[in-house]
Design a protein around this motif. Structure first.
Motif, short mmCIF file in Angstrom:
data_model
loop_
_atom_site.label_atom_id
_atom_site.label_comp_id
_atom_site.label_asym_id
_atom_site.label_seq_id
_atom_site.Cartn_x
_atom_site.Cartn_y
_atom_site.Cartn_z
N ARG A 167 3.44 -12.67 14.78
CA ARG A 167 2.50 -11.55 14.73
C ARG A 167 3.23 -10.27 14.32
O ARG A 167 4.35 -10.02 14.76
CB ARG A 167 1.86 -11.31 16.10
N LEU A 168 2.57 -9.46 13.49
CA LEU A 168 3.04 -8.11 13.21
C LEU A 168 2.44 -7.20 14.29
O LEU A 168 1.23 -7.10 14.43
CB LEU A 168 2.57 -7.65 11.83
N VAL A 169 3.30 -6.55 15.07
CA VAL A 169 2.82 -5.78 16.22
C VAL A 169 2.80 -4.27 15.96
O VAL A 169 2.25 -3.52 16.76
CB VAL A 169 3.67 -6.09 17.47
N SER A 170 3.40 -3.82 14.86
CA SER A 170 3.40 -2.40 14.53
C SER A 170 3.67 -2.24 13.04
O SER A 170 4.37 -3.06 12.44
CB SER A 170 4.45 -1.65 15.34
N THR A 171 3.10 -1.19 12.46
CA THR A 171 3.39 -0.87 11.06
C THR A 171 4.37 0.30 10.94
O THR A 171 4.59 0.83 9.85
CB THR A 171 2.10 -0.53 10.30
N ASP A 172 4.96 0.72 12.07
CA ASP A 172 6.01 1.73 12.01
C ASP A 172 7.18 1.21 11.18
O ASP A 172 7.41 0.00 11.07
CB ASP A 172 6.51 2.08 13.41
N VAL B 62 0.83 -1.21 0.00
CA VAL B 62 0.00 0.00 0.00
C VAL B 62 0.86 1.26 0.00
O VAL B 62 0.70 2.15 -0.83
CB VAL B 62 -0.95 0.01 1.20
N TRP B 63 1.81 1.35 0.94
CA TRP B 63 2.58 2.57 1.14
C TRP B 63 4.04 2.45 0.71
O TRP B 63 4.79 3.43 0.78
CB TRP B 63 2.53 2.98 2.61
N GLY B 64 4.46 1.27 0.28
CA GLY B 64 5.85 1.10 -0.10
C GLY B 64 6.72 0.76 1.10
O GLY B 64 6.31 0.85 2.26
N GLY B 65 7.94 0.36 0.83
CA GLY B 65 8.84 -0.04 1.91
C GLY B 65 8.44 -1.39 2.47
O GLY B 65 7.72 -2.17 1.84
N PHE B 66 8.90 -1.64 3.69
CA PHE B 66 8.78 -2.99 4.26
C PHE B 66 8.27 -2.94 5.70
O PHE B 66 8.56 -1.99 6.44
CB PHE B 66 10.13 -3.70 4.20
N LEU B 67 7.54 -4.00 6.06
CA LEU B 67 7.03 -4.16 7.41
C LEU B 67 7.83 -5.26 8.10
O LEU B 67 7.93 -6.38 7.58
CB LEU B 67 5.54 -4.54 7.37
N ARG C 37 3.65 4.24 9.00
CA ARG C 37 3.54 3.38 7.82
C ARG C 37 3.57 4.17 6.52
O ARG C 37 4.11 3.71 5.51
CB ARG C 37 2.25 2.55 7.91
N THR C 38 3.03 5.38 6.53
CA THR C 38 2.95 6.18 5.31
C THR C 38 4.26 6.86 4.95
O THR C 38 4.39 7.42 3.87
CB THR C 38 1.87 7.26 5.44
N GLY C 39 5.21 6.86 5.89
CA GLY C 39 6.48 7.56 5.68
C GLY C 39 6.58 8.88 6.39
O GLY C 39 7.61 9.56 6.31
N ALA C 40 5.54 9.27 7.13
CA ALA C 40 5.60 10.52 7.89
C ALA C 40 6.54 10.35 9.08
O ALA C 40 6.44 9.37 9.83
CB ALA C 40 4.20 10.90 8.39
N PRO C 41 7.48 11.27 9.30
CA PRO C 41 8.43 11.12 10.41
C PRO C 41 7.73 11.19 11.76
O PRO C 41 6.73 11.88 11.93
CB PRO C 41 9.38 12.31 10.23
N LYS C 42 8.27 10.44 12.73
CA LYS C 42 7.71 10.48 14.07
C LYS C 42 8.84 10.27 15.07
O LYS C 42 9.88 9.68 14.76
CB LYS C 42 6.62 9.44 14.25
N LEU C 43 8.63 10.78 16.28
CA LEU C 43 9.60 10.61 17.35
C LEU C 43 9.47 9.22 17.97
O LEU C 43 8.36 8.69 18.09
CB LEU C 43 9.39 11.67 18.43
N VAL C 44 10.58 8.65 18.37
CA VAL C 44 10.52 7.44 19.18
C VAL C 44 10.02 7.82 20.56
O VAL C 44 10.11 8.99 20.98
CB VAL C 44 11.90 6.76 19.29
N ASP C 45 9.47 6.88 21.28
CA ASP C 45 8.98 7.15 22.63
C ASP C 45 10.10 7.75 23.48
O ASP C 45 11.19 7.16 23.59
CB ASP C 45 8.47 5.87 23.28
N GLY C 46 9.84 8.93 24.05
CA GLY C 46 10.84 9.59 24.88
C GLY C 46 11.87 10.37 24.10
O GLY C 46 12.74 11.02 24.70
N PHE D 220 14.91 8.79 12.09
CA PHE D 220 15.13 7.45 12.63
C PHE D 220 13.90 6.56 12.42
O PHE D 220 14.02 5.36 12.17
CB PHE D 220 15.45 7.57 14.12
N LEU D 221 12.70 7.17 12.48
CA LEU D 221 11.45 6.41 12.50
C LEU D 221 10.38 7.15 11.71
O LEU D 221 10.29 8.37 11.76
CB LEU D 221 10.98 6.23 13.96
#
Length: 428
Positions: free
Chosen positions: A47-52, A33-38, A113-122, A109-110
């Motif tokens: 189990r897949l536990v996250s789509t990050d 759907v969004w490209g890249g890999f899960l 799923r769509t490729g939008a950047p996000k901070l890791v926890d903390g 770093f992260l």
């Protein structure tokens, strides 16, 4: 090595690559759907536990599929599919990996799923680790060479020049294991030695002058490690002071056997291309010393961290007790990790091929026996390896660096073993 034994090893590793490891990842890793890999699967892979998406792993997948696309053991149709997969990952990186600000060129770093950047926890910043930049460069460099893609090369070169400048200036992050600027970690010159090599083949296609720069960087990193991190007993200390001295705390007097073993084939690769055949003897000595110090004499297998005298790290943590790498060494020294053993499978066979020393073939067989008794998933429907075990080989559910399941080391070492064994047959 006699021909029958060579063919036995070759058939075993070809089967492991195609019928076990790749059968797990294909097609479940591709995000159609969004490209890249899960790959945020549980350690067991059930189990897949996250789509990050971690840039670190996205670059590794691109390298993996690019390399597979170049291998003669696969059909033209299979190679075409591998190259398509590499391309979808490469384009995901090209579109999403860079931080869009006025600072230096660097990777987030992260992403979601769509490729939008996000901070890791903390986390407080998007560029949490220069290792993410390095794996993006390596993946795009390999893709550029195999696909003859100039845009991927130009992007990887720009990112490389920025990353190595940040490294030389000391203005970089190294999540998940940050280190005080008072110290230097072996992992940095180690990875830049390999990253320069991975970009080198593409540079030969597109910019011969830059290929020469990369050779110089490879040689400088190799010489740095051998001159400053390696002691008189042929052991590579994982941490030294910023002014290149050994120091007497747990942080300064431990080795990371997996890093040292992996780095040995980087050094050999560099020596081949920069004209330093005399380094082979020193590298073979490091190999023997590291395997002896890092081998768990009670339970078998290679320790995650070891004292420079062998076995459990025994120096006092002292003033470096609060360093995250000190804490990790204390709590995780006895862990048995999949990637360490896959690297040892290749490096021991390579050193045997280069030196003819039967001791390295003996080590290969010892590592092979332990590896295949310990890491393959007991659920043979899943087939991939378990990434981490306790010291005694029993199960444990624990994050290793990133909360992902990552086939990079296994696939890379299997394909390198296959190419090495095929080459031994050609020479015979």
């Amino acid at each position: 090595m006699n021909e029958r034994l060579r063919r036995t090893y070759l058939g075993f590793y070809e089967n492991e690559l195609t019928n076990n490891i790749l059968s797990f990842w294909l097609p479940r890793c591709e995000d159609t759907v969004w490209g890249g890999f899960l790959n945020c699967f549980t350690n067991r892979g059930d189990r897949l536990v996250s789509t990050d998406k971690y840039t670190w792993s996205q670059g590794r997948f691109v390298w993996m599929f690019s390399k597979l696309a170049s291998m003669k053991m696969f059909t033209a149709s299979q190679r075409s599919e591998f190259l398509r997969l590499a391309g979808t990952g490469a384009h995901f990186l090209l579109d999403h990996c860079l931080i869009r600000d006025d600072g230096p060129v660097r990777c987030t770093f992260l992403t979601d799923r769509t490729g939008a950047p996000k901070l890791v926890d903390g986390g407080e910043r998007l560029d949490m680790s220069i290792y993410a930049d390095c794996f993006a460069i390596a993946g795009l460099g390999k893709y550029a060479a195999v696909a003859e893609n100039r845009a991927a090369f130009d992007f990887a070169r720009r990112l490389y020049e920025s990353a190595i400048s940040l490294y030389r200036a000391g203005t970089f992050q190294t999540l998940p294991y940050p280190l005080s600027p008072r110290f230097r970690a072996h992992g940095l010159p180690m990875i830049f030695q390999n990253v320069a090599r991975e970009l080198y083949d593409a540079a030969l296609l597109f910019d011969a002058d830059f290929a020469g720069v990369l050779l110089g960087d490879m040689d400088a990193c190799s010489a740095d490690i051998l001159a400053h991190f390696t002691d008189e007993n042929h052991l590579i200390h994982e941490v030294i002071t910023a002014d290149n001295r050994f120091f007497d705390t747990l942080l300064g007097q431990h080795i990371n056997p997996g890093h040292s073993i992996e780095d040995l084939w980087f050094h050999l690769d560099t020596a081949d291309r920069t004209g330093h055949p005399e380094r082979l003897a020193a590298l073979a000595a490091i190999g023997k010393a590291t395997l002896e110090a890092g081998w768990d004499k009670e339970y078998g297998g290679i320790l995650h961290f070891a004292d420079v005298r062998g076995g459990e790290p025994r120096f006092d943590a002292g003033e470096t007790a609060d360093e995250p790498m000190s804490k990790q060494t204390v709590t995780g020294w006895g862990d048995k990790l999949w990637w360490v053993h896959s690297e040892a499978l290749y490096t021991t066979m390579l050193l045997y091929a280069r030196t003819g020393d039967e001791a390295f073939l003996d080590w290969h067989n010892r590592v092979m026996d332990y590896t295949y008794e310990t890491f393959p998933n007991p659920d043979r429907e899943l087939r991939e390896w378990i990434q981490i075990r306790k010291r005694d080989g029993s199960p444990q559910d624990k994050v290793v660096a990133l909360p992902v399941k990552d086939p990079y080391h296994i696939v890379r070492n299997l394909v390198l073993l296959i190419e090495l064994l095929e080459g031994c047959g050609d020479e015979g």
